[in-house]
Each structure stands twice: as C-alpha cells, then as structure tokens.
Design an enzyme around this catalytic site. Structure first.
Site, PDB file in Angstrom:
ATOM      1  N   ARG A 149      -0.505   6.138   8.974  1.00  0.00           N
ATOM      2  CA  ARG A 149      -0.280   6.704   7.646  1.00  0.00           C
ATOM      3  C   ARG A 149       1.061   6.191   7.106  1.00  0.00           C
ATOM      4  O   ARG A 149       2.112   6.439   7.693  1.00  0.00           O
ATOM      5  CB  ARG A 149      -0.266   8.246   7.724  1.00  0.00           C
ATOM      6  CG  ARG A 149      -0.054   8.937   6.400  1.00  0.00           C
ATOM      7  CD  ARG A 149      -1.203   8.744   5.442  1.00  0.00           C
ATOM      8  NE  ARG A 149      -2.438   9.335   5.928  1.00  0.00           N
ATOM      9  CZ  ARG A 149      -3.576   8.665   6.072  1.00  0.00           C
ATOM     10  NH1 ARG A 149      -3.644   7.381   5.763  1.00  0.00           N
ATOM     11  NH2 ARG A 149      -4.663   9.264   6.511  1.00  0.00           N
TER      12      ARG A 149
ATOM     13  N   GLU B  91       2.294   7.715   1.717  1.00  0.00           N
ATOM     14  CA  GLU B  91       1.169   8.655   1.731  1.00  0.00           C
ATOM     15  C   GLU B  91       1.392   9.791   2.729  1.00  0.00           C
ATOM     16  O   GLU B  91       0.442  10.433   3.181  1.00  0.00           O
ATOM     17  CB  GLU B  91      -0.118   7.895   2.055  1.00  0.00           C
ATOM     18  CG  GLU B  91      -0.445   6.802   1.052  1.00  0.00           C
ATOM     19  CD  GLU B  91      -1.748   7.026   0.317  1.00  0.00           C
ATOM     20  OE1 GLU B  91      -2.636   7.715   0.842  1.00  0.00           O
ATOM     21  OE2 GLU B  91      -1.874   6.504  -0.810  1.00  0.00           O
TER      22      GLU B  91
ATOM     23  N   HIS C 146      -3.847   9.948  -0.751  1.00  0.00           N
ATOM     24  CA  HIS C 146      -3.091  11.199  -0.643  1.00  0.00           C
ATOM     25  C   HIS C 146      -2.085  11.311  -1.780  1.00  0.00           C
ATOM     26  O   HIS C 146      -1.412  10.339  -2.114  1.00  0.00           O
ATOM     27  CB  HIS C 146      -2.326  11.253   0.689  1.00  0.00           C
ATOM     28  CG  HIS C 146      -3.215  11.158   1.886  1.00  0.00           C
ATOM     29  ND1 HIS C 146      -3.782   9.960   2.295  1.00  0.00           N
ATOM     30  CD2 HIS C 146      -3.650  12.099   2.756  1.00  0.00           C
ATOM     31  CE1 HIS C 146      -4.520  10.181   3.368  1.00  0.00           C
ATOM     32  NE2 HIS C 146      -4.460  11.456   3.661  1.00  0.00           N
TER      33      HIS C 146
ATOM     34  N   LYS D  99     -12.152   9.731   1.420  1.00  0.00           N
ATOM     35  CA  LYS D  99     -11.221  10.834   1.667  1.00  0.00           C
ATOM     36  C   LYS D  99     -10.155  10.920   0.582  1.00  0.00           C
ATOM     37  O   LYS D  99      -9.577   9.906   0.189  1.00  0.00           O
ATOM     38  CB  LYS D  99     -10.527  10.662   3.025  1.00  0.00           C
ATOM     39  CG  LYS D  99      -9.516  11.772   3.337  1.00  0.00           C
ATOM     40  CD  LYS D  99      -8.730  11.498   4.613  1.00  0.00           C
ATOM     41  CE  LYS D  99      -7.676  12.576   4.819  1.00  0.00           C
ATOM     42  NZ  LYS D  99      -6.768  12.269   5.943  1.00  0.00           N
TER      43      LYS D  99
END
Length: 256
Positions: free
Chosen positions: A83, A87, A144, A171
């Site tokens: 990640r 994000e 995100h 997602k």
C-alpha cells in the site's frame, strides 16, 4: 448479479461477506507468528501488508515470507498488498520499484491475489494485470481516499474504471465526514452491483463507516476487513466480534 469467485476453498460473492485479516507486523518472525494464530481462527482470506515489512525492498526476503505464509495458511487465500503512502501505506516506492515488486511477487506464483492501486495509472495497472493473468493470479484494483467521500457518481466511475481495466475484484475505501457520506458509499455500491458481475469490496472508514463493514450482504460488498494485531485502516472491527455480528446478520436474513 455478482459472479462468485472461488479461490482455493473460499468463495467470494456468496452469502455473508468473507472476512479478511491483515498481517501488519514489520519483522518476518512476527508476521509468521501472526499467520499461525490467524490460521486457527477460521479466517476466510489473509492479506499481507508488505509495505509494513522492514525488508520489503529485498525481493529474496519477500519470497521467503511468502513461502512460509503459503505453508502455514494452506487452504486460505493470500492477498499481497504493497500500500503506497499516498493511499494510506507505510512506505513509498518509485513507480518502477512498485511495478518491479508486484511483478516479482506475481511471478513467484505464491500469492492468490495482488492488490494494484488504480491511481498508479492505466499503463501500470494493465501491465500488472496482463502478467498476473498469465500466472493465474487474481488482481484487486483498489482506490482509497483517507480525506473525504467522493460523490456517488465518482465512486461508481472509479469502480467502473477498475472493471474496464480488467480487475478481477473492484475495491474502494473512502473516509466519511458526515452521515450522508456513508449513504453515498452504500448507494454507490448498491447501484454498481447492477453494472458489473465482478466481486466488489467497498467500505467507509472510521467510526462513521463501521456499518459499511457489516452490511455487504445487503448492498453488494463481498469482503470485509477485521483487525488482528492492529487495524490496517481506521474503523476495522476486531475479527472475533466481526465474525459474531456477520453470523447474526446472516441468520436473520435467512429467517425473512
């Protein structure tokens, strides 16, 4: 209608949301100990948050951890996630190193899923998807926003773009600042499930968004993240409590 995706002996997209627990330790020995504990808890999916791993830039060390995890987890699907800091992750890699790391992991054949960030760009996403599908590895395209919740239309657009690029699972995670933001995320999820057959993972983070981690069976999110040693994102519920609540919801829906 969502087409169920079966990996190993777990199925995403049927009945109650699957539960994923993230491995969030920085040292190899601690990551392995986490995995051993979680293997006994009937978890559906495990995510290795490799951006937290202190040796993530050493590919040999990454492969050693992956091999040990596969041996420990046995029939539990494994998601590999680096990640990026932008994000919500712990580290930042150059675009070249991000691609190299994910490509290396895909080519080991040890991860069942790799998480690829939508914001990395179309060329990067398509390149990694192409390699992953050659290796029969599934790709979660993720996005995100830790500051806000985009409008419903923008949430849907991002999920549609992930679908168009060829992601196997779509997602998005957003940060609600008011109750209406939670409704925006849930409404977008509900509408998007009519536009794609692919499994989706959607959530609103933080205390306001807790309901979205429990309501996937109603609105269309197929997986929810539970906290283990520590949460990997704001608002995650301890995994034992999460299991209990999802079981109650599934029972009540079955009694309609």
């Amino acid at each position: 209608m969502t087409e169920a995706l079966t990996v190993k002996n777990r199925t995403l997209g049927e009945g109650k949301p699957s539960i994923c627990i993230p491995l969030t330790s920085s040292k190899k020995a601690d990551i392995i100990e986490e995995a051993k504990r979680y293997q006994k808890e009937a978890i559906d999916v495990v995510e290795w948050r490799a951006d937290i791993f202190e040796e993530v830039e050493n590919q040999e060390a990454v492969e050693e951890v992956l091999k040990d995890l596969v041996n420990i987890l046995k029939g539990i699907p494994l998601i590999f996630t680096f990640r990026s800091h932008q994000e919500g992750g712990e580290k930042e890699l150059s675009k070249e190193d991000y691609v190299s790391l994910n490509q290396f992991v895909i080519q080991t054949g040890l991860a069942d899923f790799v998480d690829v960030e939508l914001y990395q760009g179309e060329d990067t996403v398509q390149h990694l998807i192409s390699i992953a599908h050659q290796q029969h590895t599934y790709v979660i395209i993720s996005n995100h926003d830790f500051q806000k919740t985009p409008p419903k239309s923008e949430i849907i657009n991002r999920l549609k773009r992930a679908d168009e690029l060829g992601g196997d699972v779509l997602k998005i995670a957003v940060m609600p600042n008011e109750t209406e933001d939670v409704l925006e995320l849930l409404t977008a999820t509900n509408e998007m499930k009519k536009l794609t057959k692919k499994p989706m993972i959607t959530m609103a983070m933080g205390p306001l968004g807790v309901i979205t981690r429990l309501s996937g069976q109603v609105f269309g999110s197929v997986l929810t993240f539970g906290a283990g040693e520590r949460a990997s994102a704001p608002g995650q519920i301890p995994v034992q409590k999460l299991q209990q609540v999802l079981d109650v919801i599934e029972k009540s829906m079955g009694e309609k």
